[in-house]
Structure formats: structure tokens, C-alpha cells
Scaffold this motif. Structure first.
Motif, PDB file in Angstrom:
ATOM      1  N   ILE A  10      30.962 -32.759   0.057  1.00 34.00           N
ATOM      2  CA  ILE A  10      32.255 -32.069  -0.017  1.00 34.00           C
ATOM      3  C   ILE A  10      33.278 -32.961   0.692  1.00 34.00           C
ATOM      4  N   PRO A  11      33.910 -33.865  -0.051  1.00 33.95           N
ATOM      5  CA  PRO A  11      34.867 -34.769   0.605  1.00 33.95           C
ATOM      6  C   PRO A  11      36.020 -33.984   1.245  1.00 33.95           C
ATOM      7  N   GLY A  12      36.495 -32.946   0.550  1.00 30.88           N
ATOM      8  CA  GLY A  12      37.508 -32.059   1.130  1.00 30.88           C
ATOM      9  C   GLY A  12      38.905 -32.635   1.121  1.00 30.88           C
ATOM     10  N   ASP A  13      39.641 -32.354   2.186  1.00 35.20           N
ATOM     11  CA  ASP A  13      41.080 -32.617   2.217  1.00 35.20           C
ATOM     12  C   ASP A  13      41.453 -33.875   3.000  1.00 35.20           C
ATOM     13  N   GLY A  14      42.714 -34.260   2.838  1.00 34.80           N
ATOM     14  CA  GLY A  14      43.318 -35.320   3.658  1.00 34.80           C
ATOM     15  C   GLY A  14      42.515 -36.602   3.617  1.00 34.80           C
ATOM     16  N   THR A  15      42.136 -37.087   4.798  1.00 33.90           N
ATOM     17  CA  THR A  15      41.372 -38.338   4.871  1.00 33.90           C
ATOM     18  C   THR A  15      39.875 -38.112   4.632  1.00 33.90           C
ATOM     19  N   GLY A  16      39.469 -36.865   4.427  1.00 29.72           N
ATOM     20  CA  GLY A  16      38.053 -36.568   4.174  1.00 29.72           C
ATOM     21  C   GLY A  16      37.434 -37.476   3.115  1.00 29.72           C
ATOM     22  N   PRO A  17      38.065 -37.570   1.924  1.00 31.85           N
ATOM     23  CA  PRO A  17      37.474 -38.412   0.871  1.00 31.85           C
ATOM     24  C   PRO A  17      37.324 -39.877   1.281  1.00 31.85           C
ATOM     25  N   GLU A  18      38.261 -40.406   2.063  1.00 32.79           N
ATOM     26  CA  GLU A  18      38.175 -41.829   2.461  1.00 32.79           C
ATOM     27  C   GLU A  18      37.007 -42.078   3.403  1.00 32.79           C
ATOM     28  N   PHE A  34      15.437 -48.699   3.357  1.00 35.81           N
ATOM     29  CA  PHE A  34      14.284 -47.954   3.869  1.00 35.81           C
ATOM     30  C   PHE A  34      13.491 -47.239   2.775  1.00 35.81           C
ATOM     31  N   GLY A  35      13.880 -47.449   1.531  1.00 33.79           N
ATOM     32  CA  GLY A  35      13.060 -46.984   0.418  1.00 33.79           C
ATOM     33  C   GLY A  35      13.049 -45.490   0.168  1.00 33.79           C
ATOM     34  N   PHE A  36      14.198 -44.852   0.288  1.00 34.96           N
ATOM     35  CA  PHE A  36      14.294 -43.458  -0.164  1.00 34.96           C
ATOM     36  C   PHE A  36      15.491 -43.340  -1.087  1.00 34.96           C
ATOM     37  N   LYS A  37      15.609 -42.166  -1.727  1.00 33.43           N
ATOM     38  CA  LYS A  37      16.659 -41.996  -2.721  1.00 33.43           C
ATOM     39  C   LYS A  37      17.584 -40.858  -2.317  1.00 33.43           C
ATOM     40  N   LEU A  38      18.883 -41.087  -2.453  1.00 33.63           N
ATOM     41  CA  LEU A  38      19.850 -40.022  -2.179  1.00 33.63           C
ATOM     42  C   LEU A  38      20.580 -39.701  -3.472  1.00 33.63           C
ATOM     43  N   ASN A  39      20.498 -38.450  -3.902  1.00 33.06           N
ATOM     44  CA  ASN A  39      21.245 -38.037  -5.098  1.00 33.06           C
ATOM     45  C   ASN A  39      22.481 -37.292  -4.633  1.00 33.06           C
ATOM     46  N   PHE A  40      23.614 -37.942  -4.675  1.00 30.56           N
ATOM     47  CA  PHE A  40      24.861 -37.307  -4.226  1.00 30.56           C
ATOM     48  C   PHE A  40      25.425 -36.427  -5.332  1.00 30.56           C
ATOM     49  N   ILE A  41      25.761 -35.193  -4.969  1.00 32.32           N
ATOM     50  CA  ILE A  41      26.372 -34.279  -5.941  1.00 32.32           C
ATOM     51  C   ILE A  41      27.714 -33.866  -5.353  1.00 32.32           C
ATOM     52  N   ASP A  42      28.808 -34.275  -5.988  1.00 34.22           N
ATOM     53  CA  ASP A  42      30.134 -34.014  -5.426  1.00 34.22           C
ATOM     54  C   ASP A  42      30.625 -32.604  -5.729  1.00 34.22           C
ATOM     55  N   TYR A  43      31.224 -31.980  -4.729  1.00 30.24           N
ATOM     56  CA  TYR A  43      31.832 -30.658  -4.904  1.00 30.24           C
ATOM     57  C   TYR A  43      33.290 -30.727  -4.525  1.00 30.24           C
ATOM     58  N   ASP A  44      34.105 -30.224  -5.428  1.00 30.50           N
ATOM     59  CA  ASP A  44      35.541 -30.228  -5.219  1.00 30.50           C
ATOM     60  C   ASP A  44      35.933 -28.900  -4.558  1.00 30.50           C
ATOM     61  N   VAL A  61      29.151 -21.742  -6.466  1.00 27.87           N
ATOM     62  CA  VAL A  61      28.978 -22.985  -5.703  1.00 27.87           C
ATOM     63  C   VAL A  61      28.073 -22.735  -4.503  1.00 27.87           C
ATOM     64  N   LEU A  62      28.322 -21.619  -3.833  1.00 30.74           N
ATOM     65  CA  LEU A  62      27.492 -21.275  -2.680  1.00 30.74           C
ATOM     66  C   LEU A  62      26.016 -21.205  -3.078  1.00 30.74           C
ATOM     67  N   GLU A  63      25.749 -20.604  -4.238  1.00 33.01           N
ATOM     68  CA  GLU A  63      24.355 -20.500  -4.703  1.00 33.01           C
ATOM     69  C   GLU A  63      23.749 -21.889  -4.914  1.00 33.01           C
ATOM     70  N   GLU A  64      24.535 -22.802  -5.464  1.00 33.89           N
ATOM     71  CA  GLU A  64      24.022 -24.169  -5.664  1.00 33.89           C
ATOM     72  C   GLU A  64      23.760 -24.858  -4.331  1.00 33.89           C
ATOM     73  N   LEU A  65      24.656 -24.626  -3.384  1.00 25.27           N
ATOM     74  CA  LEU A  65      24.511 -25.288  -2.075  1.00 25.27           C
ATOM     75  C   LEU A  65      23.263 -24.808  -1.330  1.00 25.27           C
ATOM     76  N   LYS A  66      22.812 -23.609  -1.666  1.00 25.66           N
ATOM     77  CA  LYS A  66      21.603 -23.094  -1.006  1.00 25.66           C
ATOM     78  C   LYS A  66      20.348 -23.864  -1.413  1.00 25.66           C
ATOM     79  N   LYS A  67      20.479 -24.686  -2.460  1.00 23.70           N
ATOM     80  CA  LYS A  67      19.284 -25.356  -2.992  1.00 23.70           C
ATOM     81  C   LYS A  67      19.187 -26.841  -2.647  1.00 23.70           C
ATOM     82  N   VAL A  68      20.219 -27.408  -2.003  1.00 25.82           N
ATOM     83  CA  VAL A  68      20.189 -28.863  -1.752  1.00 25.82           C
ATOM     84  C   VAL A  68      19.427 -29.188  -0.461  1.00 25.82           C
ATOM     85  N   SER A  69      19.191 -30.495  -0.254  1.00 29.21           N
ATOM     86  CA  SER A  69      18.489 -30.920   0.970  1.00 29.21           C
ATOM     87  C   SER A  69      19.427 -30.873   2.171  1.00 29.21           C
ATOM     88  N   ALA A  70      20.701 -31.189   1.953  1.00 30.28           N
ATOM     89  CA  ALA A  70      21.690 -31.164   3.036  1.00 30.28           C
ATOM     90  C   ALA A  70      23.080 -31.266   2.439  1.00 30.28           C
TER      91      ALA A  70
END
Ligand code: IPM
Ligand code: MN
Length: 356
Positions: A10-18, A34-44, A61-70
Motif C-alpha cells: 500500500i504505497p499510499g499518499d504523498g512520499t509513500g510511493p517514492e 537469499f533465494g526466496f520469492k516476493l510476490n508484490f500485490i499493489d493496493y491503491d 480489499v480487507l478480505e484480500e489483505l487477510k490472506k497475504v503473508s504481510a
């Protein structure tokens, strides 16, 4: 099979995205190394979306966020939105709905970083605040009577449940033990005035504390805590406190570790989905200028990796950040670093490749 994590961003507002852009750059470099994979899913989510659609945090969106790793969050706050709407509607709602009952805020002065505390250095400023994150004055309990009249009454209640206090204190004892430094846990309260809320906190602190004979128990009132944080920060190892006091003392903590450019935090649900964020705001006046310091967001990413169990990668990130502060940056403040936002991200990546 390679370790793989779904990260809601969630990049969010202002300088958040930068700053989040730089954080993702660093995290991706670590994932490769270090040999792991990160799948980034952006939320506006944030002020722009609210102004466009009137939505803060849609249930879907909240329901989707309940299912991610972090969750990796930039900043929430927009100059054209009335204070409170985005904070309550997004940030606090996420903390509450995901039951992120711990707000973990390390206060650590890195080498080369200026602190306003005279004669104090990295060996003196290294402690962690465990802030309760779902109760207290933040519950929104209370209301108005006779609003708008000269007899108006405003009530804002601090909610402290046995369960909420106990799980926070238990987390703090476990954390102090695992951190394995001074093995000292300070309860920060106000037992001399808030004789109900902090009576509960104090009783639970000692009751739970008896199960941790290896951890020294210490107590300080919140006003005195502020004084000691300035005068003798080296006395602290881990501090546990309620939501409101934790909010206040961690801004003091942030400034003694060099400011909002470096301060990171984690909103933790030990049994669920946690969210990591730089603790500074959206800094609207620096938006889009590529001058804001991304290290707080990068360090929040490091906390996220540690939380995910990628401890080696997290330690590598911290080493690289320390080399950047020690050898490169002139200041941690926006526009005064001697480097742009993206150059700081590049330096961290370069040192990750070199050091680990
Ligand atoms: C923080 C912030 C938030 C808080 C605000 C933006 C609601 O100050 O994360 O410390 O008070 O918790
Ligand atoms: Mn705050």
C-alpha cells in the motif's frame, strides 16, 4: 520449493510511493541473493482514492489483505482530506480488523547518524518500544453530550481489557527474552493517576513477569520515561506501554535515533497478518521531488523479512543501511542527504551485494 511470500503493498499518499519504490528495490535484491520469492500485490488506498471515490478501505480489499503473508505500507494522510478520516478509515481500521495488537518500534541509533542528545552514541541508544495497538484511547469509545452548546461534554474513554493487556505484556516478555540484551522490561504507565487502567497493567505485568525470572522487571511513569529517554536512554532495553503513551514516546524515540527518515515500525499480529511501515507521515511538501529519505521504509522492509523468517536477509539489510549512514549520508533529512531518494536505495542495494 523456494520460499515464496505474497506481499500486499500500500504505497499510499504523498512520499509513500517514492519510499516504497526504494523499499521494493532493496527487498527484491535480497530475495535474489537469499533465494526466496516476493510476490508484490499493489493496493491503491489513500487520500487520492478517497477523494475520487469516497472509499477508504473497501470490505473486499480487507478480505484480500487477510490472506497475504504481510503488508508493506508507505504513508497515509492527504492535505485535502480532513484529519481523522484516512487515519481511522485505513490505518487504524487495518490495525484493528487484522488484530495487529502489537506495534513494535525499535529505537536504534545507527553509526554516523546525528542525534539531538549530547554525548550519546550508538552504544547508548538501542531499545525497543512494544506499544499496545488495538485498545486504550484509540478504541473510539465515548461521545458528546449537548454537542455545540455551552454545556457540551466530550468523553473519550480508555479501554483496557485483561485479554488485551495480557497478550501485549506477554509478547513484550517473550520479545525481551529473545532479544537477549539487557533482559530488562520497563512498564511505562501512570499508576499514580490512572489508577484503574494502570492498576490492571501493573498487576498483569508482575503476574506474567513471574513466568520470566530471567527478565528484570522495571517500572517508570510516562512523564519520567520521556525524561529518561533523553537523559539516560542506555537504561532501556524493552519498554511496554499502552496505545496512547506508546504513540507519544515513539515520536520522542524517533527523534533521538535521527528522526522520521529512519524510524520504522511493525504492526504485529503474531497469529495473523502483520503490517510494516515507516512511522513518519506522507510529507506532502516533498512529494514527487525524489528528496525524501527512504531508509525508514527500507528498515520497515527489513522488519518484515525478519517477521517472515528471513532473518539472514534482514540482518544483511541492516548491515547495508548502517554502512550507508556511516559512510555516505550527510544528514537523514529530506533534501539534505547529499543523495536523492533513488540513489539512497541504490546504495543500499550496492552494499547488500558487497557485504553479504
Ligand atoms: C502512528 C501515527 C498514527 C497513530 C496516526 C496517524 C493515527 O501517529 O502510527 O504513530 O496515532 O497511531
Ligand atoms: Mn504516532
Amino acid at each position: 520449493m523456494a520460499r515464496s511470500y505474497d506481499i500486499a503493498v500500500i504505497p499510499g499518499d504523498g512520499t509513500g510511493p517514492e519510499v516504497i519504490r526504494e523499499g521494493k528495490k532493496v527487498l527484491s535484491a535480497l530475495a535474489d541473493k537469499f533465494g526466496f520469492k516476493l510476490n508484490f500485490i499493489d493496493y491503491d488506498l489513500g487520500g487520492e482514492r478517497y477523494l475520487r471515490t469516497g472509499e477508504t478501505l473497501p470490505d473486499s480489499v480487507l478480505e484480500e489483505l487477510k490472506k497475504v503473508s504481510a503488508i508493506y505500507l508507505g504513508a497515509i494522510g492527504h492535505p485535502d482530506v480532513k484529519p481523522g478520516i484516512l487515519e481511522r478509515g485505513i490505518l487504524l481500521r487495518l490495525r484493528f480488523e487484522l488484530d495487529q495488537y502489537i506495534n513494535l518500534r525499535p529505537v536504534k541509533l545507527y553509526p554516523g547518524v546525528w542525534t539531538p542528545l549530547k554525548d550519546k552514541g550508538p552504544e547508548d541508544i538501542d531499545f525497543v518500544v512494544v506499544r499496545e495497538n488495538t485498545e486504550g484511547l484509540y478504541c473510539g469509545a465515548g461521545g458528546f453530550l449537548r454537542k455545540g452548546t455551552k454545556d457540551e461534554v466530550a468523553i473519550q474513554e480508555s479501554i483496557n481489557t485483561r485479554k488485551g493487556v495480557e497478550r501485549c505484556i506477554r509478547y513484550a516478555f517473550d520479545y525481551t527474552r529473545k532479544r537477549n540484551k539487557k533482559k530488562k522490561l520497563t512498564l511505562c504507565g501512570k499508576t499514580n493517576v490512572l489508577t484503574y487502567a494502570f492498576d490492571l497493567w501493573e498487576r498483569v505485568f508482575h503476574e506474567v513477569g513471574r513466568e520470566y525470572p530471567d527478565v528484570q522487571r522495571d517500572y517508570a511513569h510516562v512523564d519520567a520515561t520521556c525524561m529518561w529517554m533523553v537523559k539516560n536512554p542506555e537504561w532501556f532495553d524493552v519498554i511496554v506501554t499502552d496505545n496512547m503513551f506508546g504513540d507519544i514516546i515513539t515520536d520522542l524515540g524517533a527523534i533521538i535515533q535521527g528522526g522520521m527518515g529512519i524510524a520504522a515500525g511493525g504492526n504485529i499480529n503474531p497469529e495473523g497478518v502483520s503490517m510494516f511501515e515507516p512511522i513518519g507521515g506522507s510529507a506532502p511538501k516533498y512529494t514527487g521531488k525524489n528528496v525524501i529519505n527512504p531508509l525508514a521504509a527500507i528498515c520497515a522492509g527489513g522488519m518484515m523479512l525478519e517477521w517472515l523468517g528471513e532473518e539472514e536477509a534482514s540482518q544483511c539489510l541492516e548491515k547495508a543501511v548502517m554502512k550507508v549512514t556511516a559512510e555516505k549520508l550527510k544528514s537523514l533529512s529530506a533534501g539534505k542527504m547529499g543523495y536523492s531518494t533513488s540513489e539512497v536505495g541504490d546504495l543500499v542495494v550496492e552494499y547488500i551485494r558487497e557485504l553479504c
